[in-house]
Design a protein around this motif. Structure first.
Motif, PDB file in Angstrom:
ATOM      1  N   LYS A 159       0.814  -1.274  -0.089  1.00  0.00           N
ATOM      2  CA  LYS A 159      -0.057   0.043  -0.130  1.00  0.00           C
ATOM      3  C   LYS A 159       0.831   1.175  -0.056  1.00  0.00           C
ATOM      4  N   CYS A 160       2.042   1.044   0.689  1.00  0.00           N
ATOM      5  CA  CYS A 160       2.867   2.385   0.840  1.00  0.00           C
ATOM      6  C   CYS A 160       3.649   2.679  -0.521  1.00  0.00           C
ATOM      7  N   ASN A 161       3.868   1.635  -1.363  1.00  0.00           N
ATOM      8  CA  ASN A 161       4.463   1.943  -2.576  1.00  0.00           C
ATOM      9  C   ASN A 161       3.530   2.528  -3.497  1.00  0.00           C
ATOM     10  N   ALA A 162       2.145   2.551  -3.218  1.00  0.00           N
ATOM     11  CA  ALA A 162       0.966   3.297  -4.254  1.00  0.00           C
ATOM     12  C   ALA A 162       1.151   4.693  -4.024  1.00  0.00           C
ATOM     13  N   PRO A 163       0.855   5.570  -5.123  1.00  0.00           N
ATOM     14  CA  PRO A 163       0.982   6.811  -4.656  1.00  0.00           C
ATOM     15  C   PRO A 163       0.029   7.319  -3.884  1.00  0.00           C
ATOM     16  N   LEU A 164       0.562   8.101  -2.827  1.00  0.00           N
ATOM     17  CA  LEU A 164      -0.543   8.582  -1.854  1.00  0.00           C
ATOM     18  C   LEU A 164      -0.524   9.920  -1.558  1.00  0.00           C
ATOM     19  N   PRO A 165      -1.328  10.776  -0.756  1.00  0.00           N
ATOM     20  CA  PRO A 165      -1.335  12.105  -0.975  1.00  0.00           C
ATOM     21  C   PRO A 165       0.036  12.608  -0.008  1.00  0.00           C
ATOM     22  N   ALA A 166       0.571  13.673  -0.077  1.00  0.00           N
ATOM     23  CA  ALA A 166       1.703  14.268   0.711  1.00  0.00           C
ATOM     24  C   ALA A 166       1.501  13.967   2.204  1.00  0.00           C
ATOM     25  N   SER A 167       0.297  14.381   2.659  1.00  0.00           N
ATOM     26  CA  SER A 167       0.711  13.919   4.168  1.00  0.00           C
ATOM     27  C   SER A 167       0.710  12.671   4.620  1.00  0.00           C
ATOM     28  N   LEU A 168       0.214  11.767   3.976  1.00  0.00           N
ATOM     29  CA  LEU A 168       0.000  10.312   4.339  1.00  0.00           C
ATOM     30  C   LEU A 168       1.317   9.487   4.448  1.00  0.00           C
ATOM     31  N   PRO A 169       2.335   9.946   3.763  1.00  0.00           N
ATOM     32  CA  PRO A 169       3.611   8.851   3.896  1.00  0.00           C
ATOM     33  C   PRO A 169       4.152   9.095   5.355  1.00  0.00           C
ATOM     34  N   THR A 170       4.046  10.237   6.067  1.00  0.00           N
ATOM     35  CA  THR A 170       4.834  10.285   7.447  1.00  0.00           C
ATOM     36  C   THR A 170       3.913   9.367   8.499  1.00  0.00           C
ATOM     37  N   GLU A 171       2.423   9.238   8.122  1.00  0.00           N
ATOM     38  CA  GLU A 171       1.806   8.382   9.093  1.00  0.00           C
ATOM     39  C   GLU A 171       2.174   7.140   8.655  1.00  0.00           C
ATOM     40  N   ILE A 172       2.083   6.725   7.452  1.00  0.00           N
ATOM     41  CA  ILE A 172       2.410   5.111   6.873  1.00  0.00           C
ATOM     42  C   ILE A 172       3.923   4.786   7.477  1.00  0.00           C
ATOM     43  N   GLU A 173       4.644   5.796   7.480  1.00  0.00           N
ATOM     44  CA  GLU A 173       6.270   5.517   7.657  1.00  0.00           C
ATOM     45  C   GLU A 173       6.233   5.099   9.192  1.00  0.00           C
ATOM     46  N   SER A 174       5.774   5.955   9.929  1.00  0.00           N
ATOM     47  CA  SER A 174       5.362   5.864  11.379  1.00  0.00           C
ATOM     48  C   SER A 174       4.795   4.527  11.736  1.00  0.00           C
ATOM     49  N   HIS A 175       3.827   4.365  11.016  1.00  0.00           N
ATOM     50  CA  HIS A 175       2.877   2.949  11.265  1.00  0.00           C
ATOM     51  C   HIS A 175       4.012   1.748  10.877  1.00  0.00           C
ATOM     52  N   ILE A 176       4.615   1.760   9.543  1.00  0.00           N
ATOM     53  CA  ILE A 176       5.579   0.733   9.114  1.00  0.00           C
ATOM     54  C   ILE A 176       6.640   0.467  10.163  1.00  0.00           C
ATOM     55  N   ILE A 177       7.058   1.493  10.842  1.00  0.00           N
ATOM     56  CA  ILE A 177       8.361   1.528  11.672  1.00  0.00           C
ATOM     57  C   ILE A 177       7.575   0.809  13.012  1.00  0.00           C
ATOM     58  N   LYS A 178       6.440   1.078  13.460  1.00  0.00           N
ATOM     59  CA  LYS A 178       5.847   0.512  14.588  1.00  0.00           C
ATOM     60  C   LYS A 178       5.893  -0.877  14.344  1.00  0.00           C
ATOM     61  N   GLN A 179       5.305  -1.119  13.045  1.00  0.00           N
ATOM     62  CA  GLN A 179       4.905  -2.768  12.605  1.00  0.00           C
ATOM     63  C   GLN A 179       6.236  -3.378  12.461  1.00  0.00           C
ATOM     64  N   GLU A 180       7.520  -2.759  12.341  1.00  0.00           N
ATOM     65  CA  GLU A 180       8.779  -3.441  12.083  1.00  0.00           C
ATOM     66  C   GLU A 180       9.247  -3.780  13.508  1.00  0.00           C
ATOM     67  N   ASP A 181       9.017  -2.570  14.325  1.00  0.00           N
ATOM     68  CA  ASP A 181       9.466  -3.039  15.909  1.00  0.00           C
ATOM     69  C   ASP A 181       8.693  -4.138  16.511  1.00  0.00           C
ATOM     70  N   THR A 182       7.488  -4.279  16.041  1.00  0.00           N
ATOM     71  CA  THR A 182       6.536  -5.288  16.628  1.00  0.00           C
ATOM     72  C   THR A 182       7.118  -6.505  16.260  1.00  0.00           C
ATOM     73  N   LEU A 183       7.506  -6.713  14.906  1.00  0.00           N
ATOM     74  CA  LEU A 183       7.884  -7.778  14.259  1.00  0.00           C
ATOM     75  C   LEU A 183       9.246  -8.366  14.876  1.00  0.00           C
ATOM     76  N   SER A 184      10.115  -7.314  15.155  1.00  0.00           N
ATOM     77  CA  SER A 184      11.109  -7.660  15.567  1.00  0.00           C
ATOM     78  C   SER A 184      11.102  -8.176  17.011  1.00  0.00           C
ATOM     79  N   GLY A 185      10.292  -7.696  17.616  1.00  0.00           N
ATOM     80  CA  GLY A 185       9.918  -7.999  19.047  1.00  0.00           C
ATOM     81  C   GLY A 185       9.617  -9.468  19.173  1.00  0.00           C
ATOM     82  N   LYS A 186       8.761  -9.695  18.134  1.00  0.00           N
ATOM     83  CA  LYS A 186       8.177 -11.133  18.247  1.00  0.00           C
ATOM     84  C   LYS A 186       9.289 -12.037  17.632  1.00  0.00           C
ATOM     85  N   GLU A 187      10.229 -11.683  16.872  1.00  0.00           N
ATOM     86  CA  GLU A 187      11.114 -12.558  16.290  1.00  0.00           C
ATOM     87  C   GLU A 187      12.208 -12.855  17.518  1.00  0.00           C
ATOM     88  N   ASN A 188      12.479 -11.690  18.349  1.00  0.00           N
ATOM     89  CA  ASN A 188      13.302 -11.934  19.622  1.00  0.00           C
ATOM     90  C   ASN A 188      12.487 -12.896  20.580  1.00  0.00           C
TER      91      ASN A 188
END
Length: 184
Positions: free
Chosen positions: A126-155
Protein backbone atom coordinates in the motif's frame (compact mmCIF):
# COMPACT_ATOMS: atom_id res chain seq x y z
CA UNK A 1 61.56 -138.49 71.87
CA UNK A 2 62.49 -134.87 71.31
CA UNK A 3 60.44 -131.99 72.59
CA UNK A 4 59.04 -129.65 69.90
CA UNK A 5 60.63 -126.20 69.45
CA UNK A 6 59.30 -123.72 71.96
CA UNK A 7 58.00 -126.46 74.21
CA UNK A 8 59.47 -126.51 77.73
CA UNK A 9 61.87 -129.39 78.28
CA UNK A 10 60.16 -132.39 79.71
CA UNK A 11 56.75 -131.03 78.81
CA UNK A 12 53.93 -133.26 77.74
CA UNK A 13 52.14 -133.04 74.41
CA UNK A 14 49.16 -131.19 75.79
CA UNK A 15 51.39 -128.63 77.49
CA UNK A 16 53.28 -128.15 74.25
CA UNK A 17 50.05 -127.77 72.37
CA UNK A 18 48.82 -125.20 74.87
CA UNK A 19 52.15 -123.43 74.69
CA UNK A 20 51.99 -123.31 70.86
CA UNK A 21 48.43 -122.02 70.96
CA UNK A 22 49.46 -119.37 73.49
CA UNK A 23 52.40 -118.32 71.32
CA UNK A 24 50.13 -118.16 68.23
CA UNK A 25 47.64 -116.08 70.22
CA UNK A 26 50.39 -113.65 71.32
CA UNK A 27 51.66 -113.32 67.72
CA UNK A 28 48.09 -112.72 66.53
CA UNK A 29 47.55 -110.07 69.23
CA UNK A 30 50.89 -108.38 68.35
CA UNK A 31 49.84 -108.27 64.67
CA UNK A 32 46.47 -106.87 65.70
CA UNK A 33 48.15 -104.20 67.90
CA UNK A 34 50.46 -103.30 65.00
CA UNK A 35 47.45 -102.95 62.65
CA UNK A 36 45.54 -100.84 65.19
CA UNK A 37 48.58 -98.56 65.66
CA UNK A 38 48.77 -98.14 61.89
CA UNK A 39 45.02 -97.29 61.76
CA UNK A 40 45.50 -94.76 64.60
CA UNK A 41 48.39 -93.10 62.72
CA UNK A 42 46.20 -92.81 59.63
CA UNK A 43 43.32 -91.40 61.68
CA UNK A 44 45.64 -88.87 63.34
CA UNK A 45 46.73 -87.71 59.89
CA UNK A 46 43.11 -87.29 58.79
CA UNK A 47 41.84 -85.71 61.97
CA UNK A 48 41.48 -81.95 62.51
CA UNK A 49 42.25 -80.50 65.88
CA UNK A 50 39.40 -79.09 67.92
CA UNK A 51 40.92 -75.59 67.71
CA UNK A 52 41.12 -75.75 63.90
CA UNK A 53 37.54 -76.99 63.72
CA UNK A 54 36.31 -74.21 66.00
CA UNK A 55 38.22 -71.58 63.99
CA UNK A 56 36.70 -72.81 60.72
CA UNK A 57 33.26 -72.98 62.31
CA UNK A 58 33.63 -69.39 63.59
CA UNK A 59 34.73 -68.23 60.14
CA UNK A 60 31.68 -69.90 58.59
CA UNK A 61 29.35 -68.13 61.04
CA UNK A 62 31.04 -64.78 60.26
CA UNK A 63 30.72 -65.37 56.51
CA UNK A 64 27.03 -66.22 56.90
CA UNK A 65 26.50 -63.00 58.87
CA UNK A 66 28.36 -60.96 56.23
CA UNK A 67 26.29 -62.63 53.52
CA UNK A 68 23.07 -61.69 55.33
CA UNK A 69 24.21 -58.07 55.62
CA UNK A 70 25.07 -58.03 51.93
CA UNK A 71 21.61 -59.37 51.06
CA UNK A 72 19.98 -56.61 53.12
CA UNK A 73 22.12 -53.95 51.42
CA UNK A 74 21.30 -55.40 48.01
CA UNK A 75 17.58 -55.27 48.78
CA UNK A 76 17.87 -51.62 49.87
CA UNK A 77 19.79 -50.70 46.72
CA UNK A 78 17.26 -52.50 44.53
CA UNK A 79 14.50 -50.52 46.24
CA UNK A 80 16.38 -47.26 45.59
CA UNK A 81 16.86 -48.27 41.97
CA UNK A 82 13.16 -49.01 41.50
CA UNK A 83 12.28 -45.67 43.06
CA UNK A 84 14.74 -43.86 40.80
CA UNK A 85 13.37 -45.63 37.72
CA UNK A 86 9.85 -44.59 38.75
CA UNK A 87 11.02 -40.99 39.09
CA UNK A 88 12.66 -41.12 35.67
CA UNK A 89 9.41 -42.38 34.14
CA UNK A 90 7.36 -39.63 35.83
CA UNK A 91 9.86 -36.96 34.76
CA UNK A 92 9.92 -38.29 31.20
CA UNK A 93 6.12 -38.04 30.98
CA UNK A 94 6.20 -34.56 32.47
CA UNK A 95 8.90 -33.50 30.00
CA UNK A 96 6.85 -34.84 27.11
CA UNK A 97 3.79 -32.84 28.25
CA UNK A 98 5.87 -29.68 28.61
CA UNK A 99 7.43 -30.27 25.21
CA UNK A 100 4.01 -30.57 23.57
CA UNK A 101 2.79 -27.43 25.36
CA UNK A 102 5.89 -25.55 24.27
CA UNK A 103 5.58 -26.70 20.67
CA UNK A 104 1.96 -25.56 20.68
CA UNK A 105 2.95 -22.15 22.07
CA UNK A 106 5.80 -21.87 19.57
CA UNK A 107 3.46 -22.74 16.71
CA UNK A 108 1.04 -20.07 17.91
CA UNK A 109 3.81 -17.44 18.09
CA UNK A 110 5.06 -18.41 14.62
CA UNK A 111 1.52 -18.13 13.26
CA UNK A 112 1.14 -14.66 14.77
CA UNK A 113 4.54 -13.64 13.40
CA UNK A 114 3.52 -14.86 9.96
CA UNK A 115 0.29 -12.87 10.18
CA UNK A 116 2.23 -9.79 11.23
CA UNK A 117 4.67 -10.30 8.38
CA UNK A 118 1.75 -10.64 5.98
CA UNK A 119 0.27 -7.41 7.32
CA UNK A 120 3.65 -5.74 6.92
CA UNK A 121 3.89 -6.87 3.30
CA UNK A 122 0.38 -5.58 2.64
CA UNK A 123 1.28 -2.25 4.20
CA UNK A 124 4.47 -2.02 2.17
CA UNK A 125 2.45 -2.73 -0.96
CA UNK A 126 0.00 0.00 0.00
CA UNK A 127 2.86 2.35 0.78
CA UNK A 128 4.38 1.88 -2.63
CA UNK A 129 1.18 3.15 -4.22
CA UNK A 130 1.03 6.91 -4.82
CA UNK A 131 -0.33 8.59 -1.72
CA UNK A 132 -1.32 12.07 -0.73
CA UNK A 133 1.56 14.18 0.57
CA UNK A 134 0.51 14.03 4.26
CA UNK A 135 -0.02 10.27 4.34
CA UNK A 136 3.60 9.09 3.90
CA UNK A 137 4.67 10.26 7.37
CA UNK A 138 1.75 8.45 9.01
CA UNK A 139 2.41 5.31 7.01
CA UNK A 140 6.13 5.44 7.67
CA UNK A 141 5.52 5.74 11.41
CA UNK A 142 3.04 2.87 11.21
CA UNK A 143 5.59 0.77 9.27
CA UNK A 144 8.29 1.50 11.81
CA UNK A 145 5.89 0.55 14.59
CA UNK A 146 5.02 -2.70 12.78
CA UNK A 147 8.70 -3.49 12.17
CA UNK A 148 9.41 -2.94 15.87
CA UNK A 149 6.55 -5.28 16.78
CA UNK A 150 7.82 -7.85 14.29
CA UNK A 151 11.39 -7.72 15.58
CA UNK A 152 10.04 -8.07 19.13
CA UNK A 153 8.14 -11.20 18.10
CA UNK A 154 11.23 -12.61 16.39
CA UNK A 155 13.25 -12.01 19.57
CA UNK A 156 10.51 -13.74 21.57
CA UNK A 157 10.74 -16.76 19.21
CA UNK A 158 14.51 -16.91 19.67
CA UNK A 159 14.13 -16.79 23.46
CA UNK A 160 11.56 -19.59 23.38
CA UNK A 161 13.88 -21.70 21.20
CA UNK A 162 16.69 -21.17 23.74
CA UNK A 163 14.37 -22.25 26.55
CA UNK A 164 13.48 -25.39 24.58
CA UNK A 165 17.11 -26.33 24.09
CA UNK A 166 17.83 -25.70 27.79
CA UNK A 167 14.87 -27.87 28.82
CA UNK A 168 15.98 -30.60 26.45
CA UNK A 169 19.40 -30.59 28.12
CA UNK A 170 17.90 -30.58 31.61
CA UNK A 171 15.29 -33.26 31.00
CA UNK A 172 17.19 -35.46 28.56
CA UNK A 173 17.50 -39.04 29.88
CA UNK A 174 20.75 -39.47 31.74
CA UNK A 175 22.71 -42.70 32.18
CA UNK A 176 21.63 -44.69 35.24
CA UNK A 177 24.98 -44.16 36.99
CA UNK A 178 24.57 -40.35 36.90
CA UNK A 179 21.03 -40.63 38.18
CA UNK A 180 22.12 -42.78 41.13
CA UNK A 181 24.91 -40.33 42.01
CA UNK A 182 22.43 -37.46 42.10
CA UNK A 183 20.19 -39.41 44.53
CA UNK A 184 23.02 -40.39 46.85
Amino acid sequence: METPVGCPPGGSGSVCLAFDQLRDMIEFQEDLIHQLRHVMVLQDENLVSKEEFQAVEKQLVEEKAAHSKTKVLLAKEEEKLQFALGEVEVLSKQLEKEKLAFEKALSSVKSKALQESSKKDQLITKCNAPLPASLPTEIESHIIKQEDTLSGKENEIKELQQIISQQKQIFSPRPLGLLQESHI
